[in-house]
Design a protein around this motif. Structure first.
Motif: not given
Length: 503
Positions: A287-304
Motif C-alpha cells: 500500500l505504500r505504492d498508492l500515491t505513485t500508482a495514482v500519479h502514474r495513472l493520472r499521467a497515462l490518462l492526461d487527467l490534469d
C-alpha cells in the motif's frame, strides 16, 4: 496568470475549471476550499488565495469537509511546465520525497536542497516537505475511508515516518482524529464527488482500493481507450467490455515497493463526459505504492490537462477547429512507465502498431516477471530495461540493427546515462536519446510527447499525421506539416492526436 479578482469571480461562479489551479482560504472560518465549493460564497475581504493545498495548510487553514479540496485534479501547470518548479512537482507527485527525501529530490533536479526549498517556497508558498506532507495526508484519508486497515498500518502505508506524525497531520489538515475521519466515510466523506479517492464499501481483497480519478471536463474516454486498446501489450494490458457501454482498461504496474493491477472505467453511454471523475480500482502488493500508482495513472490518462485552453487554441483556426469541436475533451495520453514506453517506441520503428504490439507481447512473455497469479488476461509485468539489455538475441525477434538499438537504449536507461523520469529536463533527455545509435527524431518526439508530458510536440514525418492532414485537405509532406503546425503551439501534441483520430 490570473489575478485575485479573477480568482474571486471563479469562486463566486463555482467554476470547476479552476479546481486544483488555486485554493481559496476563508479567514472567517479557518478552512480552505476548491473554487467550486457549493457552500455560500464568502465575502471577498475574507478570502486569500493559495497555489497549493500545502500552502493553505501551512498558513493554518483546514480542509473543507464539504468540497474535499485535497481531491481535485492537479494543476495543469505542474503537468506541463518544464522549469524547476514543474519538474519538482511531478517528482513529488510520484513519491520521490517519501522514498528518497528532500536530498534525493534535489539531486535528481541538479540543485542544492537549499536552492530547491527557496524556489518552491517563493512560488508555491510551501517547500518540498510541506508539499509531500499534504500528499501523504490525502493518501491517509483515502486509506482510512476506503479500507479496514488498522490505523497504525495506514500511517506507514501513507508514507508517514511515525504514528505521532500521522496523528498530528490528520488533526491539523482535517480537524479530525484518524478514527473520526474514518467514521465520516459513510457520511460527509461520500459527498466528495469527483475527488481523487472515494469508495462506497471497504474492499474484501487485501490491498484493494476503489477510488475516483478527478479530471477537468469534458473528456473523451472513448478515444483514450481506443488509443490504449490498439497498443495494448498482451499479458500486460487489456481493454474489456462491460455493461451500458462502459469499457475497462486494465494493466499491470511495476512500482517502487511491488506490483499492482489497475483498472479504469470509461464513462460509457450513461454518464456525462463532464461529470468530473473516472472510476478506478487498484490492487496493490504494497500500500505504500498508492500515491505513485495514482500519479502514474493520472499521467497515462492526461487527467490534469486543461481541455478548455487546448480547445481555445486549436479550435480557433479553420484547419482542425471542426475536428476539435467534434471531439471535445480529447487528451494526449502519457504512460505509467517511461522505460517501458521507450522500449515500445523502438519496437515500433518502421513497423505497424499491430506488429509492434506483437513484438512487445513476446518480449513480455519471455523476459517479464510473472504475476503471482493471473488476473483475467493480465499475467506479467513488462520487463525492466536492465533485463532487456541482457536479453538473448533469440528473444529479440527483430533485425540486428534494431536489436542493437534496443540493447543500447536499455543499457543507457538501466545505468542512468539516459533519464526519462518526471523531473528530467526535456531538452537534455532529447539530446541524450539522439546520441544513442538507432534513435531518431520520431522516437525522441514520441517519447517527449508521452513519457515526458510535453504538450507541444509535433511529428511531421509520422504516417498517421500525414494521413490526418490529407483527410483535412492539407499537404502531408514533413516540411509543409511542420509549417502548418506552428499555428497550434503550444498544444501541438493535442493536434497530433486530433490528426491521428481523423486518420
Amino acid at each position: 496568470m490570473i489575478d485575485d479578482e479573477t480568482r474571486y469571480r471563479a469562486v463566486d461562479s463555482r467554476d470547476a475549471r479552476f479546481d486544483g489551479v488555486f485554493f481559496t482560504a476563508v479567514k472567517s472560518t479557518g478552512i480552505y476550499c476548491r473554487p467550486s465549493c457549493p457552500a455560500v460564497t464568502p465575502k471577498r475581504v475574507n478570502c486569500t488565495f493559495y497555489p497549493t493545498a500545502a500552502a493553505a495548510q501551512g498558513a493554518g487553514f483546514r480542509a473543507c469537509r464539504r468540497c474535499r479540496p485535497d481531491s481535485v485534479p492537479g494543476s495543469p501547470e505542474w503537468n506541463h511546465r518544464a522549469d524547476l518548479v514543474g519538474r519538482a512537482m511531478r517528482l513529488i507527485g510520484d513519491g520521490v520525497v517519501d522514498r528518497e527525501g528532500v536530498a534525493g529530490l534535489a539531486d535528481r533536479l541538479g540543485y542544492s536542497s537549499r536552492q530547491l526549498q527557496r524556489q518552491l517556497t517563493a512560488e508555491l508558498g510551501a517547500g518540498p516537505i510541506a508539499l509531500a506532507r499534504a500528499q501523504r495526508a490525502q493518501a491517509a484519508r483515502l486509506l482510512l475511508q476506503t479500507t479496514e486497515l488498522p490505523v497504525t498500518e495506514v500511517a506507514f502505508a501513507a508514507g508517514f515516518a511515525s504514528v505521532r506524525q500521522f496523528n498530528d497531520t490528520v488533526r491539523e489538515v482535517y480537524d479530525r482524529t484518524p478514527s473520526g475521519l474514518r467514521a465520516e466515510a459513510g457520511g460527509a466523506g461520500e459527498r466528495g464527488a469527483g475527488g481523487r479517492g472515494r469508495a462506497a464499501a471497504a474492499p474484501a481483497v487485501p490491498g484493494a482500493l476503489s477510488l475516483r480519478l478527478a479530471y477537468r471536463g469534458p473528456i473523451d474516454t472513448e478515444h483514450l481507450l481506443d488509443f490504449l486498446a490498439l497498443r495494448a501489450v498482451p499479458g500486460v494490458e487489456e481493454v474489456v467490455p462491460g455493461p451500458r457501454g462502459v469499457r475497462t482498461y486494465r494493466r499491470t504496474l511495476a512500482l517502487p515497493h511491488g506490483y499492482a493491477i489497475a483498472e479504469v472505467d470509461s464513462l460509457g453511454t450513461a454518464a456525462r463526459p463532464d461529470r468530473g471523475w473516472l472510476d478506478c480500482r487498484l490492487r496493490l502488493a504494497d500500500l505504500r505504492d498508492l500515491t505513485t500508482a495514482v500519479h502514474r495513472l493520472r499521467a497515462l490518462l492526461d487527467l490534469d490537462a486543461d481541455p478548455q485552453a487546448v480547445a481555445e487554441q486549436l479550435g480557433a483556426g479553420p484547419l482542425v477547429g471542426p475536428a476539435v469541436a467534434g471531439r471535445p475533451g480529447l487528451r494526449s495520453p502519457g504512460h505509467v512507465d517511461p522505460h517501458e514506453l521507450a522500449v515500445r517506441a523502438v519496437l515500433g520503428q518502421q513497423v505497424t502498431v499491430a506488429a509492434a504490439r506483437t513484438l512487445a507481447g513476446r518480449l513480455a512473455a519471455r523476459s517479464g516477471q510473472p504475476l503471482p497469479e493471473p488476473s483475467g488476461g493480465l499475467t506479467v509485468l513488462f520487463p525492466s530495461a536492465g533485463a532487456l539489455a541482457e536479453a538473448e538475441s533469440g528473444d529479440l525477434a527483430m533485425p540486428v540493427a534494431r536489436q542493437q538499438a534496443l540493447r543500447g537504449l536499455c543499457a543507457a536507461l538501466a545505468d542512468g546515462t539516459v533519464r526519462l523520469d518526471p523531473g528530467v529536463e526535456r531538452e537534455r533527455a532529447a539530446e541524450q536519446l539522439l546520441a544513442l545509435r538507432g534513435i531518431g527524431p520520431w522516437t525522441v518526439g514520441y517519447l517527449r510527447m508521452r513519457a515526458l508530458a510535453d504538450p507541444d510536440v509535433f511529428l511531421p514525418g509520422d504516417a498517421g499525421v500525414r494521413h490526418g492532414l490529407q483527410r483535412l485537405g492539407l499537404p502531408g509532406d514533413p516540411k509543409a506539416a511542420a509549417r502548418i503546425s506552428a499555428a497550434w503551439a503550444p498544444w501541438r501534441s493535442y493536434a497530433v492526436h486530433q490528426l491521428w483520430a481523423s486518420a
